[in-house]
Design an enzyme around this catalytic site. Structure first.
Site, mmCIF file in Angstrom:
data_model
loop_
_atom_site.group_PDB
_atom_site.id
_atom_site.type_symbol
_atom_site.label_atom_id
_atom_site.label_comp_id
_atom_site.label_asym_id
_atom_site.label_seq_id
_atom_site.Cartn_x
_atom_site.Cartn_y
_atom_site.Cartn_z
ATOM 1 N N LYS A 186 1.110 -1.292 0.422
ATOM 2 C CA LYS A 186 0.022 0.216 0.131
ATOM 3 C C LYS A 186 0.748 0.942 -0.180
ATOM 4 O O LYS A 186 1.774 1.450 1.651
ATOM 5 C CB LYS A 186 -1.294 0.017 1.492
ATOM 6 C CG LYS A 186 -2.048 0.998 0.604
ATOM 7 C CD LYS A 186 -2.463 1.635 2.136
ATOM 8 C CE LYS A 186 -1.089 3.427 2.896
ATOM 9 N NZ LYS A 186 -2.342 4.294 1.876
ATOM 10 N N GLY A 238 7.003 4.657 8.383
ATOM 11 C CA GLY A 238 5.900 5.632 8.834
ATOM 12 C C GLY A 238 6.009 6.614 10.012
ATOM 13 O O GLY A 238 7.515 6.253 10.096
ATOM 14 N N SER A 239 5.580 7.239 10.328
ATOM 15 C CA SER A 239 4.910 7.845 11.738
ATOM 16 C C SER A 239 5.346 7.541 12.405
ATOM 17 O O SER A 239 4.302 6.044 12.295
ATOM 18 C CB SER A 239 4.020 8.989 11.761
ATOM 19 O OG SER A 239 2.634 8.753 11.562
ATOM 20 N N THR A 240 5.170 7.424 14.047
ATOM 21 C CA THR A 240 5.275 7.097 15.485
ATOM 22 C C THR A 240 4.038 7.168 15.757
ATOM 23 O O THR A 240 3.569 5.579 16.421
ATOM 24 C CB THR A 240 6.652 7.827 15.940
ATOM 25 O OG1 THR A 240 7.884 7.770 16.290
ATOM 26 C CG2 THR A 240 6.103 7.006 17.656
ATOM 27 N N GLY A 243 2.253 3.888 13.755
ATOM 28 C CA GLY A 243 2.954 2.426 13.968
ATOM 29 C C GLY A 243 2.283 2.312 15.448
ATOM 30 O O GLY A 243 1.969 0.988 15.036
ATOM 31 N N GLU A 261 9.249 1.039 11.357
ATOM 32 C CA GLU A 261 9.970 1.722 10.631
ATOM 33 C C GLU A 261 9.686 3.121 10.604
ATOM 34 O O GLU A 261 9.054 4.003 10.294
ATOM 35 C CB GLU A 261 11.372 1.416 9.384
ATOM 36 C CG GLU A 261 11.805 0.174 9.106
ATOM 37 C CD GLU A 261 13.157 0.505 9.617
ATOM 38 O OE1 GLU A 261 13.545 1.533 10.358
ATOM 39 O OE2 GLU A 261 13.649 -0.312 9.782
ATOM 40 N N CYS A 295 13.348 10.442 7.198
ATOM 41 C CA CYS A 295 13.333 9.850 8.745
ATOM 42 C C CYS A 295 14.740 9.962 9.588
ATOM 43 O O CYS A 295 14.487 10.528 10.755
ATOM 44 C CB CYS A 295 13.133 8.599 8.446
ATOM 45 S SG CYS A 295 14.048 7.317 8.071
ATOM 46 N N GLU A 393 9.468 15.822 15.254
ATOM 47 C CA GLU A 393 10.041 15.419 14.185
ATOM 48 C C GLU A 393 9.060 16.047 13.701
ATOM 49 O O GLU A 393 7.919 15.979 13.229
ATOM 50 C CB GLU A 393 9.344 13.792 14.083
ATOM 51 C CG GLU A 393 9.768 14.074 12.281
ATOM 52 C CD GLU A 393 10.220 12.546 12.020
ATOM 53 O OE1 GLU A 393 8.675 11.794 11.978
ATOM 54 O OE2 GLU A 393 11.154 11.963 11.342
HETATM 55 P P1 NAP Z 1 1.871 8.071 8.073
HETATM 56 O O1 NAP Z 1 1.148 9.527 8.181
HETATM 57 O O2 NAP Z 1 2.268 7.442 9.435
HETATM 58 O O3 NAP Z 1 2.158 7.140 6.646
HETATM 59 C C1 NAP Z 1 2.145 5.471 6.048
HETATM 60 C C2 NAP Z 1 1.745 5.184 5.745
HETATM 61 O O4 NAP Z 1 0.498 5.263 6.663
HETATM 62 C C3 NAP Z 1 0.826 5.705 4.447
HETATM 63 O O5 NAP Z 1 0.933 4.820 2.881
HETATM 64 C C4 NAP Z 1 -0.302 5.772 5.320
HETATM 65 O O6 NAP Z 1 -0.828 6.260 3.812
HETATM 66 C C5 NAP Z 1 -0.922 4.759 6.167
HETATM 67 N N1 NAP Z 1 -2.044 4.947 6.792
HETATM 68 C C6 NAP Z 1 -2.018 6.046 7.773
HETATM 69 N N2 NAP Z 1 -3.356 5.739 8.753
HETATM 70 C C7 NAP Z 1 -2.981 4.508 8.938
HETATM 71 C C8 NAP Z 1 -4.115 3.831 9.438
HETATM 72 N N3 NAP Z 1 -4.634 4.015 10.787
HETATM 73 N N4 NAP Z 1 -3.380 2.179 9.284
HETATM 74 C C9 NAP Z 1 -2.409 1.327 8.707
HETATM 75 N N5 NAP Z 1 -2.140 2.787 7.794
HETATM 76 C C10 NAP Z 1 -2.477 3.678 7.985
HETATM 77 O O7 NAP Z 1 3.754 8.782 7.333
HETATM 78 P P2 NAP Z 1 3.754 9.974 6.221
HETATM 79 O O8 NAP Z 1 3.565 11.072 6.695
HETATM 80 O O9 NAP Z 1 3.988 8.813 4.653
HETATM 81 O O10 NAP Z 1 5.911 9.658 6.447
HETATM 82 C C11 NAP Z 1 6.304 10.518 7.852
HETATM 83 C C12 NAP Z 1 6.949 9.346 8.066
HETATM 84 O O11 NAP Z 1 7.541 8.369 8.195
HETATM 85 C C13 NAP Z 1 7.390 10.155 9.341
HETATM 86 O O12 NAP Z 1 7.356 10.310 10.177
HETATM 87 C C14 NAP Z 1 9.038 9.970 9.024
HETATM 88 O O13 NAP Z 1 10.474 9.872 9.732
HETATM 89 C C15 NAP Z 1 8.758 8.290 8.453
HETATM 90 N N6 NAP Z 1 9.797 7.745 8.083
HETATM 91 C C16 NAP Z 1 10.464 6.562 8.105
HETATM 92 C C17 NAP Z 1 11.735 6.080 7.746
HETATM 93 C C18 NAP Z 1 12.103 4.597 8.671
HETATM 94 O O14 NAP Z 1 12.979 4.419 7.625
HETATM 95 N N7 NAP Z 1 12.267 5.403 9.362
HETATM 96 C C19 NAP Z 1 11.571 6.006 6.594
HETATM 97 C C20 NAP Z 1 11.158 7.480 5.706
HETATM 98 C C21 NAP Z 1 9.829 7.763 6.277
HETATM 99 P P3 NAP Z 1 -1.925 6.816 3.761
HETATM 100 O O15 NAP Z 1 -0.401 8.189 3.396
HETATM 101 O O16 NAP Z 1 -2.835 6.939 1.960
HETATM 102 O O17 NAP Z 1 -3.060 8.074 4.039
#
Ligand code: NAP
Ligand code: MG
Length: 489
Positions: A186, A238-240, A243, A261, A295, A393
Site C-alpha cells: 500500500k 511511517g510516523s510513530t 506505527g 520503521e 526520517c 519530528e
Molecule cells: P504516515 O502518515 O504514518 O503514513 C505512512 C503510511 O501509513 C501511509 O501509507 C499512510 O496512508 C498509512 N496510514 C495512515 N494511517 C494509517 C492507519 N491508521 N493504519 C494503517 N496505515 C495508515 O507517515 P507519512 O507522513 O507518510 O511519512 C512520514 C513519516 O514516515 C515520518 O514520521 C518519517 O520519519 C517516517 N519515515 C520513517 C522511515 C524509517 O525508515 N524509519 C523512512 C521514511 C519515513 P496514507 O498516507 O495514504 O493515508
C-alpha cells in the site's frame, strides 16, 4: 526545465486501477482519489482507492498464490525473479524517476539516484534468496536430531510513506519476496504512481499471479490491512503515531507480526577538532536533504561552543546558496509533499519563533513558486531543549543548532528525545568518536559522515523510532519464522 518523456505521459494518461492477482481491477466501491504535483498544486490524475472488498480480494489472491505455489517456489526461481525486476527498473529508470519527480516533487537527479538504490537493493536480496538456512542443533541425547527451518510467513502487507515512495516499497518487497512471501503493497495516498508503474514491471518480470498486489488508498486502506485476520504480518514505514495504531490493530486482530520503521529527530554532533572542511561539505545536506522530509534528517545540530559561531555562519552561507524549484528543473530542493505538510511545517516555524532565535529562512516561497508547497530552509538557534522544534519530528526543512561545552551535557541533550533512529559525530579523536558512538541511543551512528546507506547494513530505530531492523541479514528475520523439528532416531 526538463520535459516529461512520451512514455511517462502515456503512463499518466492510462487509467489507474488496483493491481490484484496480476490484473488491473476497478475498485469495488468505484471510489478514486486525486494525486497532486506538489510543485504547482495541480492534479496529476485520479487513482482507484482500495476499500474493504478490494482488500479482501487482494488477501484472498495472495493467500491462494502462497498455498498453491509460492510456498514451494524454489529459492533459485525467487532469485531470478528479483534479478529480472531489478533489470526492468534499470531499463525504465528514466520514466520511473520522472513519475517520482512530479508525484513527490523531488529533484529529478535525486529521483534517479532513488531508482539506482532500488536496483541495488533488489540485487542484494536476490543474492539472499538461496541462502536462507536453518541450523542443526546438537542436544544431549544422541538419539535425537534437531534442526530448524526458516519458513516464509505467508501473506504480508507492506505500508509505506511518501518521502521515498519506490525505495521504501523496495526496501520491504525485496526481502519479503526473497523469503517467499506473498505481498500486498500500500503506497501513500500522496504518491501512488511509482508503485503502480512497478506493478506493471512485476507482471512483466513473470511473478506468478497473486505474489504481489498493489492497493493504492489512504489511511483507511492501511487500517483495513492492519486489522485483517488473514494477514500474517505488517511491515510499516511511517510516523510513530500511525506505527502505534498498527501495533494496536495487531493486538486487536490476529496478533500478526509487526515491524516498524518510524520517525526520528537525529543529533548531528560536531566537536571542535573536527575537519571543518568535511563538516561543511556534508552539513547542509544532513540538514535539508529531500527538503527535510527524511526520517534520518540531522535536524538537531550540536556544536562544541568554541566553534559554534563559525559553524552557524558556514551553514547559513551554504543554505542561502540552495536553489528551490520544481523537481523537473533539477533544483537543490523541491517542494514539501502537500498543503497539509506545508501548514504543519509553518506551524512549527511559528512556534519556533517564540521558542528560539531564527537564524535564517522561515518563509513560504512566493512569486513563481507560490502555487507549490515551498518553504525556505530554516535554521533556529535553540537553547531550550524542551521546545517543540527540538523535541518533535517536523519533517520539513527546519533544523536547530545548539552549542555544548562537555560530553556529559552533549549526551544528555543528544539522547534527550523519544526518538532514536540516526546520529552522527564529527571528531578527529578516535577514542572519543567510539565512546560517543557507544553512548548514543540510536540505530545508526555515522562517524565523520552522514546518511551513508547500504543494503547489507541493518537499519532501524531505538526507542520510539521503531521495532525491528530492515536491510542486511536482519530483514530476513522480519519476513520468516523459525520452526524447530525434533526427530527421535
Ligand atoms: P504516515 O502518515 O504514518 O503514513 C505512512 C503510511 O501509513 C501511509 O501509507 C499512510 O496512508 C498509512 N496510514 C495512515 N494511517 C494509517 C492507519 N491508521 N493504519 C494503517 N496505515 C495508515 O507517515 P507519512 O507522513 O507518510 O511519512 C512520514 C513519516 O514516515 C515520518 O514520521 C518519517 O520519519 C517516517 N519515515 C520513517 C522511515 C524509517 O525508515 N524509519 C523512512 C521514511 C519515513 P496514507 O498516507 O495514504 O493515508
Ligand atoms: Mg502526488
Amino acid at each position: 526545465m526538463k520535459q516529461l518523456s512520451d512514455n511517462t505521459k502515456s503512463f499518466l494518461q492510462s487509467e489507474k486501477r488496483l493491481f490484484i492477482n496480476n490484473e488491473w481491477v476497478v475498485s469495488g466501491s468505484g471510489e478514486s482519489f486525486e494525486t497532486v504535483n506538489p510543485a504547482d498544486g495541480k492534479r496529476i490524475c485520479n487513482v482507484a482507492k482500495a476499500g474493504k472488498a478490494d482488500v479482501d480480494a487482494a488477501v484472498d489472491a495472495a493467500r491462494k498464490a502462497f498455498t498453491a505455489g509460492v510456498r514451494s517456489m524454489s529459492p533459485g526461481k525467487r532469485a531470478a525473479l528479483l534479478h529480472r525486476l531489478a533489470e526492468l527498473i534499470r531499463r525504465d529508470m528514466g520514466v520511473l524517476a520522472e513519475i517520482e519527480c512530479i508525484d513527490n516533487g523531488k529533484p529529478y537527479k535525486r529521483a534517479l539516484a532513488d531508482m539506482k538504490s532500488a536496483v541495488g537493493h533488489l540485487q542484494y536480496y536476490a543474492g539472499w534468496a538461496d541462502k536462507i538456512e536453518g541450523a542443526q542443533i546438537p542436544v544431549q541425547d544422541p538419539s535425537v536430531l534437531v534442526y530448524t527451518r526458516r519458513e516464509a510467513l505467508g501473506v504480508v502487507a507492506l505500508i509505506v510513506p511518501w518521502n521515498f515512495p519506490l525505495v521504501m516499497a523496495i526496501w520491504k518487497l525485496a526481502p519479503a519476496l526473497a523469503c517467499g512471501n506473498c505481498c500486498i503493497l500500500k503506497p501513500a495516498q500522496q504518491t501512488p504512481l511509482s508503485a503502480l508503474y512497478l506493478a506493471g514491471l512485476i507482471r512483466e518480470a513473470g511473478f506468478p499471479a497473486g505474489m504481489v498486489q498493489v492497493l493504492p488508498g489512504d489511511g483507511e486502506t492501511g487500517a483495513l490491512l492492519s486489522h485483517h485476520n488473514d494477514i500474517d504480518k505488517v511491515g510499516f514505514t511511517g510516523s510513530t503515531a500511525v506505527g502505534k495504531k498498527i501495533l494496536a490493530a495487531s493486538a486487536a486482530s490476529n496478533l500478526k507480526k509487526v515491524s516498524l520503521e518510524l520517525g526520528g529527530k537525529s543529533p548531528n554532533i560536531i566537536f571542535g577538532d573536527a575537519d571543518m572542511q568535511k563538516v561543511r561539505e556534508s552539513l547542509v545536506w544532513a540538514c535539508f536533504f529531500n527538503s527535510g522530509q527524511e526520517c534520518t534528517l540531522g535536524s538537531r545540530v550540536y556544536v562544541e561552543a568554541s566553534r559554534y559561531d563559525e559553524v552557524v555562519d558556514a551553514l547559513s552561507a551554504d543554505t542561502r546558496g540552495l536553489k528551490m524549484g520544481p523537481g523537473m528543473s533539477n533544483p537543490d530542493l523541491g517542494p514539501l509533499i502537500s498543503e497539509q505538510q506545508l501548514n504543519r511545517v509553518q506551524d512549527y516555524i511559528r512556534a519556533g519563533r517564540t521558542e528560539a532565535d531564527l537564524v535564517l529562512g522561515g518563509r513560504r516561497q512566493a512569486d513563481e513558486l507560490a502555487d507549490g508547497y515551498f518553504v525556505e530552509p530554516t535554521i533556529f538557534a535553540a537553547g531550550n531543549q524542551q521546545s517543540s522544534i527540538v523535541q518533535e519530528e517536523i519533517f520539513g526543512p527546519v533544523v536547530t543548532i545548539t552549542p555544548f561545552s562537555d560530553e556529559d551535557e552533549l549526551l544528555s541533550m543528544a539522547n534527550g528525545t523519544r526518538y532514536g533512529l540516526a546520529s552522527a559525530v564529527w571528531t578527529k579523536d578516535i577514542s572519543r568518536a567510539h565512546r560517543i558512538a557507544h553512548e548514543l541511543q540510536a540505530g545508526v551512528v555515522w562517524i565523520n559522515g552522514y546518511d551513508m546507506f547500504h543494503p547489507a547494513v541493518p537499519f532501524g530505530g531505538y526507542k520510539e523510532s521503531g521495532i525491528g531492523r530492515e536491510m542486511g541479514r536482519s530483514a530476513l528475520d522480519l519476513y520468516t519464522q523459525e520452526k524447530a523439528v525434533w526427530v527421535k532416531l
